[in-house]
Scaffold this active site. Structure first.
Site, PDB file in Angstrom:
ATOM      1  N   LYS A  64       0.882  -1.235   0.095  1.00 52.83           N
ATOM      2  CA  LYS A  64      -0.037   0.258   0.050  1.00 52.83           C
ATOM      3  C   LYS A  64       0.768   1.077   0.066  1.00 52.83           C
ATOM      4  O   LYS A  64       0.810   2.067  -0.775  1.00 52.83           O
ATOM      5  CB  LYS A  64      -0.953  -0.036   1.234  1.00 52.83           C
ATOM      6  CG  LYS A  64      -1.641   1.223   1.414  1.00 52.83           C
ATOM      7  CD  LYS A  64      -2.566   1.386   2.788  1.00 52.83           C
ATOM      8  CE  LYS A  64      -1.657   1.542   4.133  1.00 52.83           C
ATOM      9  NZ  LYS A  64      -1.421   3.029   4.316  1.00 52.83           N
ATOM     10  N   ASN A  65       1.781   1.426   0.766  1.00 50.57           N
ATOM     11  CA  ASN A  65       2.514   2.484   0.999  1.00 50.57           C
ATOM     12  C   ASN A  65       3.622   2.630  -0.238  1.00 50.57           C
ATOM     13  O   ASN A  65       4.293   3.772   0.048  1.00 50.57           O
ATOM     14  CB  ASN A  65       3.352   2.639   2.295  1.00 50.57           C
ATOM     15  CG  ASN A  65       2.422   2.824   3.421  1.00 50.57           C
ATOM     16  OD1 ASN A  65       1.070   2.955   3.166  1.00 50.57           O
ATOM     17  ND2 ASN A  65       2.622   2.561   4.798  1.00 50.57           N
TER      18      ASN A  65
ATOM     19  N   ASP B 155       4.258  20.307   7.114  1.00 54.62           N
ATOM     20  CA  ASP B 155       5.105  21.656   7.102  1.00 54.62           C
ATOM     21  C   ASP B 155       6.622  21.128   6.217  1.00 54.62           C
ATOM     22  O   ASP B 155       6.816  21.961   5.566  1.00 54.62           O
ATOM     23  CB  ASP B 155       5.467  22.177   8.344  1.00 54.62           C
ATOM     24  CG  ASP B 155       6.017  21.039   9.368  1.00 54.62           C
ATOM     25  OD1 ASP B 155       5.559  19.938   9.389  1.00 54.62           O
ATOM     26  OD2 ASP B 155       7.041  21.248  10.134  1.00 54.62           O
TER      27      ASP B 155
ATOM     28  N   ARG C  98      -0.157  14.983  12.470  1.00 52.55           N
ATOM     29  CA  ARG C  98       0.672  14.764  10.978  1.00 52.55           C
ATOM     30  C   ARG C  98       0.420  15.969   9.976  1.00 52.55           C
ATOM     31  O   ARG C  98      -0.096  16.160   9.223  1.00 52.55           O
ATOM     32  CB  ARG C  98      -0.339  13.508  10.488  1.00 52.55           C
ATOM     33  CG  ARG C  98      -0.319  12.304  11.332  1.00 52.55           C
ATOM     34  CD  ARG C  98      -0.577  10.877  10.832  1.00 52.55           C
ATOM     35  NE  ARG C  98       0.089  10.585   9.856  1.00 52.55           N
ATOM     36  CZ  ARG C  98       0.064   9.431   9.161  1.00 52.55           C
ATOM     37  NH1 ARG C  98      -1.352   8.714   9.409  1.00 52.55           N
ATOM     38  NH2 ARG C  98       0.648   9.148   8.043  1.00 52.55           N
ATOM     39  N   PRO C  99       1.278  16.910  10.876  1.00 51.05           N
ATOM     40  CA  PRO C  99       1.478  17.903   9.841  1.00 51.05           C
ATOM     41  C   PRO C  99       2.086  17.763   8.420  1.00 51.05           C
ATOM     42  O   PRO C  99       2.739  16.921   7.992  1.00 51.05           O
ATOM     43  CB  PRO C  99       2.277  18.885  10.628  1.00 51.05           C
ATOM     44  CG  PRO C  99       3.071  18.126  11.497  1.00 51.05           C
ATOM     45  CD  PRO C  99       2.127  16.892  11.906  1.00 51.05           C
TER      46      PRO C  99
ATOM     47  N   ILE D  59       7.824   7.716  16.894  1.00 51.91           N
ATOM     48  CA  ILE D  59       7.790   8.382  15.581  1.00 51.91           C
ATOM     49  C   ILE D  59       6.239   9.082  15.426  1.00 51.91           C
ATOM     50  O   ILE D  59       6.227  10.491  15.306  1.00 51.91           O
ATOM     51  CB  ILE D  59       7.459   7.341  14.376  1.00 51.91           C
ATOM     52  CG1 ILE D  59       8.624   6.544  14.254  1.00 51.91           C
ATOM     53  CG2 ILE D  59       7.066   8.023  12.909  1.00 51.91           C
ATOM     54  CD1 ILE D  59       9.795   7.211  13.525  1.00 51.91           C
TER      55      ILE D  59
ATOM     56  N   CYS E  42      -5.036  12.345  12.002  1.00 55.27           N
ATOM     57  CA  CYS E  42      -5.662  11.283  12.089  1.00 55.27           C
ATOM     58  C   CYS E  42      -5.479  10.498  13.342  1.00 55.27           C
ATOM     59  O   CYS E  42      -4.926  11.244  14.098  1.00 55.27           O
ATOM     60  CB  CYS E  42      -4.987  10.321  11.012  1.00 55.27           C
ATOM     61  SG  CYS E  42      -3.649   9.517  11.282  1.00 55.27           S
TER      62      CYS E  42
ATOM     63  N   ASP F  87       4.987   1.011  11.789  1.00 63.23           N
ATOM     64  CA  ASP F  87       3.974   0.413  10.847  1.00 63.23           C
ATOM     65  C   ASP F  87       3.703  -0.998  11.629  1.00 63.23           C
ATOM     66  O   ASP F  87       2.813  -1.610  11.461  1.00 63.23           O
ATOM     67  CB  ASP F  87       3.839   0.471   9.722  1.00 63.23           C
ATOM     68  CG  ASP F  87       3.429   1.781   9.089  1.00 63.23           C
ATOM     69  OD1 ASP F  87       3.879   2.064   7.827  1.00 63.23           O
ATOM     70  OD2 ASP F  87       3.200   2.681   9.930  1.00 63.23           O
TER      71      ASP F  87
ATOM     72  N   ARG G 183      -8.462  -0.739   4.808  1.00 64.77           N
ATOM     73  CA  ARG G 183      -7.631   0.350   4.062  1.00 64.77           C
ATOM     74  C   ARG G 183      -5.965  -0.293   3.745  1.00 64.77           C
ATOM     75  O   ARG G 183      -5.521   0.032   2.761  1.00 64.77           O
ATOM     76  CB  ARG G 183      -7.437   1.436   5.012  1.00 64.77           C
ATOM     77  CG  ARG G 183      -8.409   2.043   5.294  1.00 64.77           C
ATOM     78  CD  ARG G 183      -8.279   3.648   6.071  1.00 64.77           C
ATOM     79  NE  ARG G 183      -7.252   4.070   5.297  1.00 64.77           N
ATOM     80  CZ  ARG G 183      -6.331   5.062   5.983  1.00 64.77           C
ATOM     81  NH1 ARG G 183      -6.627   5.690   7.053  1.00 64.77           N
ATOM     82  NH2 ARG G 183      -5.467   5.889   5.194  1.00 64.77           N
TER      83      ARG G 183
HETATM   84  C1  EPZ Z   1       3.967   7.286   5.901  1.00 67.01           C
HETATM   85  O1  EPZ Z   1       3.432   8.076   6.433  1.00 67.01           O
HETATM   86  C2  EPZ Z   1       3.420   5.895   5.927  1.00 67.01           C
HETATM   87  N1  EPZ Z   1       1.917   6.088   5.001  1.00 67.01           N
HETATM   88  C3  EPZ Z   1       2.921   5.603   7.466  1.00 67.01           C
HETATM   89  O2  EPZ Z   1       2.216   4.386   7.343  1.00 67.01           O
HETATM   90  C4  EPZ Z   1       3.942   5.438   8.361  1.00 67.01           C
HETATM   91  O3  EPZ Z   1       3.866   5.016   9.455  1.00 67.01           O
HETATM   92  C5  EPZ Z   1       4.861   6.473   8.244  1.00 67.01           C
HETATM   93  O4  EPZ Z   1       5.388   6.916   6.930  1.00 67.01           O
HETATM   94  C6  EPZ Z   1       6.296   6.430   8.939  1.00 67.01           C
HETATM   95  O5  EPZ Z   1       6.992   5.276   8.362  1.00 67.01           O
HETATM   96  C7  EPZ Z   1       2.242   5.951   3.705  1.00 67.01           C
HETATM   97  O6  EPZ Z   1       3.422   5.607   3.336  1.00 67.01           O
HETATM   98  C8  EPZ Z   1       1.164   6.148   2.894  1.00 67.01           C
HETATM   99  P1  EPZ Z   1       6.112  10.519   7.882  1.00 67.01           P
HETATM  100  P2  EPZ Z   1       3.835   9.739   6.373  1.00 67.01           P
HETATM  101  O7  EPZ Z   1       6.178  11.828   7.146  1.00 67.01           O
HETATM  102  O8  EPZ Z   1       4.693  10.054   5.104  1.00 67.01           O
HETATM  103  C9  EPZ Z   1       6.019  13.950  11.094  1.00 67.01           C
HETATM  104  C10 EPZ Z   1       0.356   3.029   7.816  1.00 67.01           C
HETATM  105  O9  EPZ Z   1      -0.053   2.548   8.665  1.00 67.01           O
HETATM  106  N2  EPZ Z   1       5.968  14.880  10.012  1.00 67.01           N
HETATM  107  O10 EPZ Z   1       7.388   9.759   7.754  1.00 67.01           O
HETATM  108  O11 EPZ Z   1       2.850  10.719   6.734  1.00 67.01           O
HETATM  109  C11 EPZ Z   1       4.846  12.979  11.311  1.00 67.01           C
HETATM  110  O12 EPZ Z   1       3.812  13.819  11.953  1.00 67.01           O
HETATM  111  C12 EPZ Z   1       0.913   4.331   7.621  1.00 67.01           C
HETATM  112  O13 EPZ Z   1       0.642   2.124   6.745  1.00 67.01           O
HETATM  113  C13 EPZ Z   1       5.924  16.437  10.261  1.00 67.01           C
HETATM  114  O14 EPZ Z   1       5.967  16.693  11.475  1.00 67.01           O
HETATM  115  O15 EPZ Z   1       4.813   9.877   7.702  1.00 67.01           O
HETATM  116  C14 EPZ Z   1       5.240  12.004  12.195  1.00 67.01           C
HETATM  117  O16 EPZ Z   1       5.138  12.332  13.478  1.00 67.01           O
HETATM  118  C15 EPZ Z   1       0.422   5.171   9.022  1.00 67.01           C
HETATM  119  N3  EPZ Z   1       5.806  17.123   9.329  1.00 67.01           N
HETATM  120  C16 EPZ Z   1       6.714  11.847  11.575  1.00 67.01           C
HETATM  121  O17 EPZ Z   1       7.109  13.045  10.947  1.00 67.01           O
HETATM  122  C17 EPZ Z   1       5.561  16.892   8.033  1.00 67.01           C
HETATM  123  O18 EPZ Z   1       5.658  17.827   7.124  1.00 67.01           O
HETATM  124  C18 EPZ Z   1       6.920  10.687  10.307  1.00 67.01           C
HETATM  125  O19 EPZ Z   1       5.992  11.072   9.555  1.00 67.01           O
HETATM  126  C19 EPZ Z   1       5.655  15.512   7.603  1.00 67.01           C
HETATM  127  C20 EPZ Z   1       5.678  14.762   8.804  1.00 67.01           C
END
Ligand code: EPZ
Length: 426
Positions: A22-23, A132, A129-130, A335, A124, A313, A405
Site C-alpha cells: 500500500k505504502n 510543514d 501529522r502536519p 515516530i 488522524c 507500522d 484500508r
Molecule cells: C508514511 O506516512 C506511511 N504512510 C505511514 O504508514 C508510516 O507510519 C509513516 O510513513 C512512517 O513510516 C504512507 O506511506 C502512505 P512521515 P507519512 O512523514 O509519510 C511528522 C500505515 O499504517 N511529520 O514519515 O505521513 C509526522 O507527524 C501508515 O500504513 C511532520 O511533522 O509519515 C510523524 O510524526 C500510517 N511534518 C513523523 O514526521 C511533515 O511535514 C513521520 O511522518 C511530515 C511528517
C-alpha cells in the site's frame, strides 16, 4: 456494519501470498501526473486506500483503466494511468479527508501544471501529522505556498528550480513528494536526511524507468538531475513488508509455520531480528520468507525509528505478540505521538500493558480471552486480529473499514492457513 469474528486457538500452517505494498502503491500512483504518457502499475493491492486515490486521480482528469495482465501471474491488479489531460488541479476536501496520502499529488501537479490546490489533510487517529516539511521542501524548489480556507495552494508560474532540501527529521511522505517534484525541476536537487524506506527506493526505480535521473535513493542523501519531461513506463509494486511482518507475527503467536510468498527479507530485517529473538526460526528461499516457531515465545524490547530500524507500522502488531510472550517487553513509539490506541483494546482481551508516555511495558500473560473490541486505526486493527487468533473463544472486531484500508482479503488469507475467521454483517 461488518465485523470480523475470530475463534482463537488454531495453529497457522501453509503459504500466504503477500500483496503489493500500500505504502509503495500510493506514491507510485502519483507518478503518472508527471507525464502525458501512460504509466502502467502492476501488482497493485485491492485496498480501500487505492480506490480513494483512484477517485482523486479521476477527479483531476487522469483516466485509470484495467491494463492487460502483466504476465507475471502476480495476484495484484494491473492498471494503466493516463494523465495526458489534467482537467483540474484542485484536490477537494471530501476526498483528501479520507486519506492523507492524497497530499502526494501536490508536488507532481505543481511540477507538471505549475500550480496545485490541495485540501490540508488534517490529522488522524495516530497523530496530528502536519505537512510543514512537504511545504518547506517545495519552497526550496521555488514554489510559492499560500494557505486559504483549509486548502494549501502551491504555484510556480516560472517553473521549479532544483535546490537543496535538508529535512530536520526523516519524513517518508515529504521525501516522496519532493523526489517526484525534483524529477521535473530545472537543475539539480539534493535531498539530505531523506527517508530510506524501501518504498522510496521503489518510487525511485519507477521514476528512473520514466526517464528521471536520480542517485542515492535508499540512502540519506538523494540527488536528482531535473529533466525536461518524463515518459511512460511499466512498474511492478514491491511486496508489502508491513503485511508480511504482520503475518510473520501470526505464525509465531500461533506456534505455526508460514511461508510469506514474495516477501523480501531485506525490506524487513529489523522486525525479523526481533522475531528471531522472540522465538522464530526464519529462513529465506526464492519464494519468500519462512517464519516458524521454535516452540517458545520470549519477550523483547523495541524502539520505533525510520528505516532500517524497527518500523512504526509494525509496533501495534508486535505488541500483540508481546502480550502472550514469556516475561516483560518494552515498546517505545518514537515516530507518532498517539499510536497506542490498541492498548486499551488489547487489555479488554486480557493483556497486561502499562503505558508511560511514549513507552509501553507489556507483561506476557498465559492466555487472552476473546471479547468485543474496536479497531481505531489501520495497524491497531491488525493487532486485535492477531490477538484474536490466540485468544480463548471468539473475538469480534468492529469498525473493519480501518482494516480494509491496508490488508487485502485478510480473512481469506488467514482461513487458507488454518484460522477460524469470518466476516459477518451486523
Ligand atoms: C508514511 O506516512 C506511511 N504512510 C505511514 O504508514 C508510516 O507510519 C509513516 O510513513 C512512517 O513510516 C504512507 O506511506 C502512505 P512521515 P507519512 O512523514 O509519510 C511528522 C500505515 O499504517 N511529520 O514519515 O505521513 C509526522 O507527524 C501508515 O500504513 C511532520 O511533522 O509519515 C510523524 O510524526 C500510517 N511534518 C513523523 O514526521 C511533515 O511535514 C513521520 O511522518 C511530515 C511528517
Amino acid at each position: 456494519m461488518e465485523k470480523l469474528v475470530i475463534t482463537g486457538g488454531k495453529r497457522l500452517e501453509g503459504t500466504i501470498e503477500i500483496s503489493g505494498a500500500k505504502n509503495a502503491a500510493l506514491p507510485l500512483m502519483c507518478t503518472p501526473l508527471l507525464t502525458d504518457e501512460p504509466v502502467i502499475l502492476t501488482n497493485l493491492p485491492r485496498l480501500a486506500d487505492i480506490t480513494t486515490l483512484t477517485d482523486l486521480l479521476n477527479h483531476l482528469g487522469v483516466t485509470v483503466t484495467i491494463a492487460g495482465g502483466d504476465g507475471t501471474g502476480s495476484g495484484g491488479r494491473s492498471l494503466t494511468f493516463d494523465a495526458s489531460n489534467i482537467a483540474d488541479t484542485v484536490a477537494p476536501y471530501d476526498i483528501v479527508r479520507k486519506m492523507r496520502a492524497s497530499i502526494l499529488v501536490l508536488g507532481p501537479l505543481v511540477a507538471r501544471m505549475g500550480e496545485a490546490t490541495v485540501s490540508m489533510p488534517g490529522g488522524c487517529a495516530i497523530g496530528n501529522r502536519p505537512i510543514d516539511l512537504h511545504l518547506k521542501a517545495l519552497e526550496a524548489l521555488g514554489a510559492v505556498i499560500e494557505m486559504e480556507d483549509g486548502y494549501v495552494r502551491a504555484s510556480a508560474p516560472g517553473g521549479l528550480k532544483g535546490g537543496s532540501v535538508r529535512f530536520p527529521f526523516v519524513s517518508v511522505g515529504a521525501t516522496e513528494n519532493i523526489l517526484m517534484t525534483a524529477a521535473l525541476a530545472k537543475g539539480t536537487t539534493t535531498i539530505e536526511n531523506a527517508a530510506r524506506e524501501p518504498e522510496i527506493t521503489d518510487l525511485s526505480k519507477c521514476l528512473t524507468s520514466m526517464g528521471a535521473r536520480i542517485s542515492g535513493a535508499g540512502s540519506e542523501t538523494i540527488t536528482v538531475e531535473g529533466v525536461e519531461r518524463l515518459h511512460g513506463a511499466t512498474h511492478a509494486v514491491m511486496p508489502d513488508r508491513v503485511e508480511a511482518g504482520s503475518y510473520a507475527v501470526a505464525a509465531l503467536m500461533t506456534r505455526g509455520n508460514l511461508l510469506l510468498k514474495n516477501a523480501r527479507a531485506e525490506d524487513m530485517q529489523a522486525p525479523l531480528d526481533v522475531l528471531a529473538e522472540a522465538g522464530a526460526i526464519i529462513s529465506n528461499d526464492a519464494d519468500g520468507v519462512r517464519v516458524k516457531s521454535n516452540g517458545h515465545l520470549q519477550g523483547f524490547n523495541i524502539v520505533t525509528q525510520p528505516f532500517p530500524a524497527f518500523p512504526t507500522d509494525m509496533q501495534a502488531q508486535f505488541m500483540a505478540l508481546a502480550s502472550v510472550a514469556d516475561g516483560a517487553s518494552v515498546i517505545t513509539e518514537a515516530i507518532f505521538e498517539n499510536r497506542f490506541m490498541h492498548v486499551p483494546e488489547l487489555c479488554r482481551l486480557g493483556a497486561d500493558i502499562a503505558v508511560n508516555g511514549s513507552s509501553a511495558t507489556i507483561r506476557g500473560v498465559n492466555s487472552l480471552k476473546g471479547a468485543q473490541v474496536m479497531a481505531t486505526d489501520l495497524r491497531a486493527s491488525m493487532s486485535l486480529a492477531l490477538a484474536g487468533l490466540v485468544a480463548d473463544g471468539d473475538t469480534v472486531i468492529n469498525r473493519l473499514y480501518h482494516l480494509d484500508r491496508g490488508y487485502e482479503r485478510l480473512e481469506d488469507k488467514l482461513r487458507a492457513v488454518g484460522a477460524q475467521i469470518e466476516r459477518v454483517n451486523d
